[in-house]
Design a protein around this motif. Structure first.
Motif, PDB file in Angstrom:
ATOM      1  N   GLY A 127      88.504  50.276  60.712  1.00 24.70           N
ATOM      2  CA  GLY A 127      87.926  49.048  61.890  1.00 24.70           C
ATOM      3  C   GLY A 127      88.229  47.817  60.842  1.00 24.70           C
ATOM      4  O   GLY A 127      88.326  47.590  59.924  1.00 24.70           O
ATOM      5  N   ILE A 128      88.822  46.838  61.904  1.00 22.77           N
ATOM      6  CA  ILE A 128      89.523  45.321  61.949  1.00 22.77           C
ATOM      7  C   ILE A 128      88.527  45.082  60.943  1.00 22.77           C
ATOM      8  O   ILE A 128      88.719  43.803  59.685  1.00 22.77           O
ATOM      9  N   GLY A 129      87.237  44.876  61.542  1.00 19.43           N
ATOM     10  CA  GLY A 129      86.853  44.806  59.505  1.00 19.43           C
ATOM     11  C   GLY A 129      86.709  44.451  59.127  1.00 19.43           C
ATOM     12  O   GLY A 129      87.140  43.728  58.177  1.00 19.43           O
ATOM     13  N   THR A 130      85.860  46.154  58.597  1.00 24.62           N
ATOM     14  CA  THR A 130      86.761  46.079  57.116  1.00 24.62           C
ATOM     15  C   THR A 130      87.884  46.534  56.777  1.00 24.62           C
ATOM     16  O   THR A 130      87.778  45.819  55.180  1.00 24.62           O
ATOM     17  N   LEU A 131      88.502  46.428  57.337  1.00 26.98           N
ATOM     18  CA  LEU A 131      90.137  46.448  57.378  1.00 26.98           C
ATOM     19  C   LEU A 131      89.798  44.660  56.958  1.00 26.98           C
ATOM     20  O   LEU A 131      90.940  44.224  55.473  1.00 26.98           O
ATOM     21  N   PHE A 132      89.273  43.848  57.194  1.00 29.13           N
ATOM     22  CA  PHE A 132      89.736  42.330  56.817  1.00 29.13           C
ATOM     23  C   PHE A 132      88.923  42.540  55.801  1.00 29.13           C
ATOM     24  O   PHE A 132      89.898  41.421  54.999  1.00 29.13           O
ATOM     25  N   GLU A 133      88.430  42.473  55.450  1.00 35.18           N
ATOM     26  CA  GLU A 133      87.212  42.568  53.830  1.00 35.18           C
ATOM     27  C   GLU A 133      88.540  43.183  53.112  1.00 35.18           C
ATOM     28  O   GLU A 133      87.848  42.177  51.551  1.00 35.18           O
ATOM     29  N   SER A 134      88.804  44.690  52.950  1.00 35.71           N
ATOM     30  CA  SER A 134      89.046  45.167  51.611  1.00 35.71           C
ATOM     31  C   SER A 134      90.556  44.255  51.268  1.00 35.71           C
ATOM     32  O   SER A 134      91.003  43.818  50.304  1.00 35.71           O
ATOM     33  N   LEU A 135      91.820  43.744  52.431  1.00 36.06           N
ATOM     34  CA  LEU A 135      92.256  43.096  52.642  1.00 36.06           C
ATOM     35  C   LEU A 135      92.203  41.700  51.780  1.00 36.06           C
ATOM     36  O   LEU A 135      92.853  40.987  50.850  1.00 36.06           O
ATOM     37  N   ARG A 136      91.516  40.759  52.341  1.00 40.90           N
ATOM     38  CA  ARG A 136      90.543  39.294  51.981  1.00 40.90           C
ATOM     39  C   ARG A 136      90.107  39.698  50.520  1.00 40.90           C
ATOM     40  O   ARG A 136      90.842  38.745  49.517  1.00 40.90           O
ATOM     41  N   ALA A 137      89.644  40.998  50.180  1.00 41.76           N
ATOM     42  CA  ALA A 137      89.624  41.426  48.258  1.00 41.76           C
ATOM     43  C   ALA A 137      90.899  41.416  47.545  1.00 41.76           C
ATOM     44  O   ALA A 137      90.105  41.720  46.411  1.00 41.76           O
ATOM     45  N   GLY A 138      91.860  41.546  48.399  1.00 44.10           N
ATOM     46  CA  GLY A 138      93.281  42.299  47.901  1.00 44.10           C
ATOM     47  C   GLY A 138      93.285  43.718  47.419  1.00 44.10           C
ATOM     48  O   GLY A 138      94.029  44.340  45.717  1.00 44.10           O
ATOM     49  N   LEU A 139      92.660  44.130  47.992  1.00 42.01           N
ATOM     50  CA  LEU A 139      92.394  46.021  47.744  1.00 42.01           C
ATOM     51  C   LEU A 139      93.296  46.534  48.011  1.00 42.01           C
ATOM     52  O   LEU A 139      93.819  47.011  49.614  1.00 42.01           O
ATOM     53  N   PRO A 140      94.414  47.505  47.666  1.00 40.74           N
ATOM     54  CA  PRO A 140      95.399  47.963  48.127  1.00 40.74           C
ATOM     55  C   PRO A 140      94.515  49.002  48.718  1.00 40.74           C
ATOM     56  O   PRO A 140      93.385  49.815  48.461  1.00 40.74           O
ATOM     57  N   THR A 141      95.195  49.777  50.685  1.00 42.19           N
ATOM     58  CA  THR A 141      93.669  50.599  51.336  1.00 42.19           C
ATOM     59  C   THR A 141      94.323  51.816  51.356  1.00 42.19           C
ATOM     60  O   THR A 141      95.342  51.509  52.022  1.00 42.19           O
ATOM     61  N   LEU A 142      93.929  52.625  52.385  1.00 43.41           N
ATOM     62  CA  LEU A 142      94.083  53.782  51.918  1.00 43.41           C
ATOM     63  C   LEU A 142      93.107  53.998  54.198  1.00 43.41           C
ATOM     64  O   LEU A 142      92.337  53.918  53.368  1.00 43.41           O
ATOM     65  N   VAL A 143      93.506  54.003  54.953  1.00 47.64           N
ATOM     66  CA  VAL A 143      92.949  53.957  56.316  1.00 47.64           C
ATOM     67  C   VAL A 143      93.297  55.175  56.387  1.00 47.64           C
ATOM     68  O   VAL A 143      94.300  55.684  56.831  1.00 47.64           O
ATOM     69  N   CYS A 144      91.927  55.904  56.678  1.00 47.19           N
ATOM     70  CA  CYS A 144      92.011  57.623  57.067  1.00 47.19           C
ATOM     71  C   CYS A 144      91.374  57.241  58.484  1.00 47.19           C
ATOM     72  O   CYS A 144      90.120  56.962  58.969  1.00 47.19           O
ATOM     73  N   SER A 145      92.316  56.939  59.365  1.00 47.79           N
ATOM     74  CA  SER A 145      91.999  56.523  60.524  1.00 47.79           C
ATOM     75  C   SER A 145      91.341  56.859  61.764  1.00 47.79           C
ATOM     76  O   SER A 145      91.598  58.812  61.527  1.00 47.79           O
ATOM     77  N   VAL A 146      90.628  57.354  62.494  1.00 46.88           N
ATOM     78  CA  VAL A 146      89.550  58.738  63.446  1.00 46.88           C
ATOM     79  C   VAL A 146      90.637  58.037  64.942  1.00 46.88           C
ATOM     80  O   VAL A 146      90.618  59.216  65.428  1.00 46.88           O
ATOM     81  N   SER A 147      90.696  57.246  65.415  1.00 48.08           N
ATOM     82  CA  SER A 147      90.851  57.245  66.930  1.00 48.08           C
ATOM     83  C   SER A 147      91.016  55.529  67.218  1.00 48.08           C
ATOM     84  O   SER A 147      90.356  54.823  66.262  1.00 48.08           O
ATOM     85  N   PHE A 148      91.148  55.585  68.836  1.00 50.43           N
ATOM     86  CA  PHE A 148      91.415  54.007  68.934  1.00 50.43           C
ATOM     87  C   PHE A 148      92.449  53.133  68.721  1.00 50.43           C
ATOM     88  O   PHE A 148      93.573  53.911  67.971  1.00 50.43           O
ATOM     89  N   GLU A 149      92.098  52.320  67.748  1.00 50.11           N
ATOM     90  CA  GLU A 149      93.050  51.248  67.357  1.00 50.11           C
ATOM     91  C   GLU A 149      93.160  51.020  66.025  1.00 50.11           C
ATOM     92  O   GLU A 149      94.871  50.654  65.358  1.00 50.11           O
ATOM     93  N   GLN A 150      92.286  51.970  65.243  1.00 50.40           N
ATOM     94  CA  GLN A 150      92.759  52.674  63.620  1.00 50.40           C
ATOM     95  C   GLN A 150      93.878  53.057  63.585  1.00 50.40           C
ATOM     96  O   GLN A 150      94.515  52.552  61.978  1.00 50.40           O
ATOM     97  N   PRO A 151      94.512  54.078  64.345  1.00 53.76           N
ATOM     98  CA  PRO A 151      96.433  54.507  63.888  1.00 53.76           C
ATOM     99  C   PRO A 151      97.317  53.254  63.595  1.00 53.76           C
ATOM    100  O   PRO A 151      97.434  53.015  62.433  1.00 53.76           O
ATOM    101  N   LEU A 152      96.953  52.405  64.529  1.00 56.22           N
ATOM    102  CA  LEU A 152      97.635  51.484  64.304  1.00 56.22           C
ATOM    103  C   LEU A 152      97.707  50.183  62.784  1.00 56.22           C
ATOM    104  O   LEU A 152      98.374  50.049  62.877  1.00 56.22           O
ATOM    105  N   TRP A 153      96.388  50.450  63.278  1.00 53.99           N
ATOM    106  CA  TRP A 153      96.346  49.290  61.753  1.00 53.99           C
ATOM    107  C   TRP A 153      96.738  50.306  60.522  1.00 53.99           C
ATOM    108  O   TRP A 153      97.252  49.442  59.155  1.00 53.99           O
ATOM    109  N   GLY A 154      96.332  51.763  60.502  1.00 55.00           N
ATOM    110  CA  GLY A 154      97.003  52.553  59.460  1.00 55.00           C
ATOM    111  C   GLY A 154      98.368  52.160  59.054  1.00 55.00           C
ATOM    112  O   GLY A 154      98.569  52.206  58.271  1.00 55.00           O
ATOM    113  N   ALA A 155      99.175  52.382  60.244  1.00 53.66           N
ATOM    114  CA  ALA A 155     100.547  52.028  60.867  1.00 53.66           C
ATOM    115  C   ALA A 155     100.974  50.768  59.718  1.00 53.66           C
ATOM    116  O   ALA A 155     101.708  50.809  58.985  1.00 53.66           O
ATOM    117  N   GLN A 156     100.732  49.556  60.392  1.00 54.65           N
ATOM    118  CA  GLN A 156     100.465  48.358  59.446  1.00 54.65           C
ATOM    119  C   GLN A 156     100.082  48.374  58.070  1.00 54.65           C
ATOM    120  O   GLN A 156     101.142  47.674  57.899  1.00 54.65           O
TER     121      GLN A 156
END
Length: 425
Positions: free
Chosen positions: A335-364
């Motif tokens: 989700g864009i809110g949680t993604l923003f927070e993990s990236l803002r904190a400098g955390l390498p992030t594994l996106v386990c997407s469920v649906s809608f826009e989440q696969p897009l953010w995972g791919a990015q």
């Protein structure tokens, strides 16, 4: 100026708009937010006027039918499910949007309510502004979210074709309900897509996500689609809505007892078998020799009774910006809110997407070298370990820290409020 903001969706949809509403109120405007019934209390706790608007989408996702649709990971299947829910709620939704917008001098709508709001604004003769949480307009850089496998990098023509298909599907599925609304408003029927309608009336479409997450997109769009970055709540509001009520001292003390942990959480996405996911986290963290901080907010896990290894701590709500900087990596739904927070904190992030826009953010996240993507439907212990292990390196942490400095973290809500005020002139 009286500003009406009809919304529907989950807390992730409402959260940034509350931040925007508070800034507009601070500038002297009267703000009314139409929120899903399960989130009216959240909006009023933040200090804004709210009225129920739209169905309880969270309840839909948590139902047996919703769980089956989420388990497929298929965006079109979820769109059909939401459309089915809306077909039974359509007339009530029409009335609620009209009621929320009554007497407004300007209307602000979201991705999901822009179609109804555009007709209401037309009938009332007032300006309209819409906010988008992810790319939802045609372009040649990216396909419609969820339409193609996230790993694909199709040519421009294929990307544009997915948008044509998606926009026509949305137009056909919702045309009857929207024309019922237009009849109620005394307007002629329309079979145009929301994108075409808003383009014809030159409506500003504010992108409340960061352009650095979607390189090349800003260059394809004109000034009608400005990017602000993510909208966040201030400290006092977060305290008022309970975001700061968690046991931060206990969490931070546990973190300080050893190496920085990996965060695991899935936001507002209901998970069918929370126990199995916890067992997976327990197994993988033990094999990788890392500690795991597990957020129970996405499940029915009881933080007092759930059991895992000594390297795992299960917690309730907490402030991401307080805890994330002390973690080593993050695993979440994207989700864009949680993604923003993990990236803002400098955390390498594994996106386990469920649906809608989440696969897009995972791919990015994967394309930008910030982490990895694993659809939740394909989640196994072996795959989780395979995707997570490469993220736990100093080199990857340095890469994400460098990227974090390019994110917009200041003045985003101010800018969005400026754009809304400009639309009223």
């Amino acid at each position: 100026m009286r500003i009406a903001i009809p919304l529907t969706g989950t807390r992730g949809d409402v959260h940034p708009i509350v931040a925007l509403g508070l800034e507009l109120r601070r500038r002297g405007h009267d703000v009314l937010i139409g929120a899903p019934p399960n989130l009216v209390e959240f909006v009023t706790a933040a200090g804004l006027e709210a009225r129920a608007c739209g169905p309880d989408v969270q309840q839909l996702y948590s139902s047996e039918e919703g769980q089956r649709a989420l388990a497929t990971g298929n965006t079109l299947r979820l769109m059909q499910l939401v459309a089915k829910q809306m077909s039974g709620y359509a007339r009530q939704m029409n009335r609620e949007v009209i009621e929320v917008c009554a007497g407004a001098d300007l209307i602000v709508a979201s991705t999901v309510t822009e179609d109804r709001a555009s007709s209401v604004a037309e009938a009332m003769g007032v300006p309209l502004v819409v906010v988008h949480y992810f790319p939802i307009r045609a372009n040649s850089a990216y396909p419609f979210p969820g339409s193609l496998p996230p790993r694909w990098n199709p040519p421009a023509a294929i990307n544009r074709a997915t948008w044509t298909l998606a926009e026509n599907l949305r137009r056909v599925v919702f045309a009857r309900y929207l024309n019922d609304l237009r009849y109620m408003l005394g307007l002629k029927k329309s079979f145009a897509s929301p994108a075409a309608t808003l383009a014809r009336t030159d409506v500003t479409e504010i992108q409340i996500y960061d352009p650095v997450l979607v390189p090349g997109l800003r260059e394809q769009w004109d000034e009608r689609r400005p990017f602000t970055g993510f909208l966040t709540l201030d400290h006092d509001t977060r305290a008022a809505v309970g975001d700061l009520a968690g046991d931060h001292d206990g969490i931070l003390s546990w973190i300080d007892e050893g190496e920085p942990p990996v965060f695991f959480g899935f936001g507002s996405m209901p998970i069918r078998d929370a126990g199995a996911v916890l067992a997976m986290v327990d197994e993988v963290s033990a094999r990788l020799g890392v500690r795991a901080l597990v957020s129970a907010g996405w499940s029915d896990l009881d933080t007092g009774t759930a059991r895992a290894g000594a390297q795992v701590k299960i917690v309730g709500p907490f402030a991401h910006d307080t805890v994330f900087p002390r973690c080593a990596a993050a695993v979440h739904h994207g989700g864009i809110g949680t993604l923003f927070e993990s990236l803002r904190a400098g955390l390498p992030t594994l996106v386990c997407s469920v649906s809608f826009e989440q696969p897009l953010w995972g791919a990015q996240v994967e394309r930008l070298g910030l982490g990895a993507h694993l659809p939740f439907t394909k989640l196994t212990s072996a795959r989780l370990e395979q995707k997570l292990a490469p993220l736990l390196t100093a080199e990857r942490r340095t890469r994400v820290a460098e990227f974090a400095r390019t994110l917009r973290t200041e003045g985003t809500t101010d800018y969005a409020a400026d754009l809304i005020e400009a639309a009223a002139k």
